[in-house]
Design a protein around this motif. Sequence first.
Motif, PDB file in Angstrom:
ATOM      1  N   SER A  44       0.829  -1.206   0.000  1.00 42.64           N
ATOM      2  CA  SER A  44       0.000   0.000   0.000  1.00 42.64           C
ATOM      3  C   SER A  44       0.863   1.256   0.000  1.00 42.64           C
ATOM      4  O   SER A  44       0.543   2.243  -0.665  1.00 42.64           O
ATOM      5  N   GLN A  86      -7.111   1.096  -0.437  1.00 46.97           N
ATOM      6  CA  GLN A  86      -7.505  -0.084   0.323  1.00 46.97           C
ATOM      7  C   GLN A  86      -8.511   0.290   1.410  1.00 46.97           C
ATOM      8  O   GLN A  86      -9.492  -0.403   1.621  1.00 46.97           O
ATOM      9  N   ASP A 170      -5.843  -1.392  -5.008  1.00 46.23           N
ATOM     10  CA  ASP A 170      -5.258  -1.925  -3.775  1.00 46.23           C
ATOM     11  C   ASP A 170      -6.340  -2.693  -3.011  1.00 46.23           C
ATOM     12  O   ASP A 170      -7.140  -2.106  -2.297  1.00 46.23           O
TER      13      ASP A 170
HETATM   14 MG   LIG Z   1      -2.135  -2.760   2.143  1.00 45.92          MG
END
Ligand SMILES: [Mg+2]
Lengths: 500, 318
Positions: A44, A86, A170
């Motif tokens: 990330s 995310q 993500d």
């Molecule tokens: Mg992540």
Amino acid sequence: MPPALRAQGITKRFDAVVALSDGALTVERGEIHALLGANGCGKSTLCKIIAGTVLRDGGSVQVDGVPLEPKRPADAEAAGIALFYQELSLVPQLTVAENIFLGHEPRTRAGFVDRRKLEDDAGRLLGPFQAVAGSGLDLHTPVARLAPDQRQIVEILKVLARRPRLIIFDEATAALDRRQVEFFFRMLRELKAQGIAMIFISHRLDEVFEICDRITVMRNGATVATYPAAETDVNRVVHAMVGAMAEHLHPPQVERPANEQPRLVVDRARGRRLRDVSLTLRPGEILGLGGLQGQGQSALLRGLFGADPLDSGRVNLDGAPLRLRKPADAVRHGIAYVSGDRGRDAALHGRSIFENIAAASFIRERRVLVWPGRLAERFRQAAAALNTKYAGLEAPIGSLSGGNQQKIFIARWLATRPAVLLLDDPTKGIDLAAKADFFDLVQRLAAEGASILFYSSEDAELLGLCNRILVFNGGAIAAELSGGTMTALHLTRAAYGDAA
Amino acid sequence: MTGMSMRLRGRSWLVTLLALIVLVAVNAVLQPNLFTGTVLKSNLTVFLPLVLVAIGQTYVVLAGDIDLSVGAVIALVNVVTVTVIAAIGNGVGAVLLGLLAGMLTGMACGLFNGFLVAVMRFQPIVTTFATGIIFSGLALRVLPTAGLPVPAPYWRTYAGSLLGLPVTLWIFLTALLLVALLSWRPFLTHLAAVGGSRTGAFQTGLPVARIRIQGYVLAGLFSAFASLCLTGETASGDPLMGRMLALSSISAVVLGGTALAGGSGSAFGSVLGALVLGMIGNVIFFAGLPFEYQTLVQGLITLAALAGGVLVAGRQRW
Ligand SMILES: [Mg+2]
Ligand SMILES: Nc1ncnc2c1ncn2[C@@H]1O[C@H](COP(=O)(O)OP(=O)(O)O)[C@@H](O)[C@H]1O
């Protein structure tokens, strides 16, 4: 032709935490490129660096051969990059349509929002998804009212609305069901045909092999390998993710009488993000909750703490059934909870360290009036046990570093002598030294007989601390690891589902 | 209104509208001549400053911030305006320049607040409390004691009529028009986004600091409007003008259904909230209750509105 994206030698540290030591990634035009790696390996962070949300410390990024030095997200967007976050970048109060076009509202000639066009455009994006989106996903609905999968769909549409030429997803499929994923993949193939480059992060390896052209694997903040998907297999990839990591040393098992009564028994707990979770926790045991992020670990802990009460299921503590409707119920029975989201869940902002430690004791002991002098001694001991540096119990909580604040919140519960300690990713963003002290303390508590449920988003922490690990997937327990099976390889395999 | 985002939980302004209607009815019973032109006009003159400050405060609160300095801004704008007018002369030109100076002063105060909060990242409550003290100090420096009357064209125009309608009504309608124009701009959605999720707004690429500063500048500008109206009413300078208005404006914003945490609400709601607060004063006066009750009741009603907001928000977990 230069690749759509070339990132090399990316480094990034957050205080003492090295998130990236050597991140690298090359994506061609019209390619779907998987980025894989265990929890906490820096995927990330790498994506956020490319998208301009996080500033890199070192390394270089080129987009279509042109160097990119984003100072803010808008710079990366101008270069045609869009990131599916995310943790989602949506504004709960705004409607679906407003969120999709946030910052890109179509305007009338007078400079006002062209509502008609806004809704038409949003409707056109949403339309194809309606068949799989479930009920209630309407353009005018505030995002706060949507289910998790619907929010993910909105975040996907928001990304598409920007008409990017490089899209990073993500963990975009984390909350989607199979039908939704299939639909999403059909869409990805269309984008690919248009020459759009995509980075795809997913915890489902079968999906990765289904949709991706190449796979890049990261480990501990560095890129370790890139494979064409057709020329590799699940086993190779998982081994690359885990590496030749030394098999971990198990913490000393405390000898316990075999017929000892379990401390905590959870029987078929259900909730919004939990499907029939059952477990048994013995006194002095540290039980890990593993798996990818958001698979129900936090939901279970918050459910057991009464913060997000369970829908159904039984919970027994020392043989007696518990009703957990609110945190005070849990606290009175000696259940303590520490979250890594310190700011949100724990701190009494602007109050002294003393008051922050005392908060839980008041509830546990049903105190109405307090005599600070008497309590102070107890708290001083608890805080001292943590090696915490502080100017005095009267100092404001904000004067402490993140790691030390976290220790104060543990001290809060030490002062209540908890029977069960729930740790919800407690070390998020704290420095290494504080982490070591923190784990020391957790082990000491366990040795004294406290039972500990420990969720961490970093696999190494689980392997280093726990007696057993329950691996979560989609709100259910997918596997139990103990003894010889407590290895990074087994943990990653179980976390990534049957495919591995 | 902020269009679609209004339709969500910002329904509590309906309750406020209902309260306003009830208050007007009660007032009409207690004061039979309420609906005559003169009485309506004098009521509007009394309510207008709070309406204007409350509008400005809304833009700050929507973005998740707060401005406690608006009262002091009113005082500073007042003394700057009267001083500029007196320095230039007493003609119409001097008055116009004075108005302009006042508005610029208000915007400068907002810019200062916004800079400290959004760029220096100081905590909004403490910061605007402190800048309020600074602005008050500056006001006393510019004009140590009340006095310095404004020329007749100023207050006569303010008290007068235009095309058969009172000037105060024109000002009120213009303010509503400004609110409407602003609410149709993308800017308002952006303000709400910044207040609703600062991280989300940043990740989306919105210029978060600039948006928050613009909110504060608007609050400063509307405070200046309020001050210029008060000046038209009192016709002189007063370095202590507007002291109560900061807290009342926050009450009005809360009553109007804007969430104090930011993210949802509307300036129209705040206008309703300001009118409710004003009407409470009227009813208490005509019911023959002691004046102190006014603040007490206003406080209780604000608390009730806050409690209502918590109940609504409590059911919507994110
Ligand atoms: Mg992540
Ligand atoms: N804002 C932050 N502050 C401190 N540490 C962070 C922050 N963001 C990420 N980290 C740390 O950086 C490491 C990599 O995190 P992340 O990129 O989220 O991993 P992944 O996405 O691969 O699971 C982790 O150890 C995490 O705790």
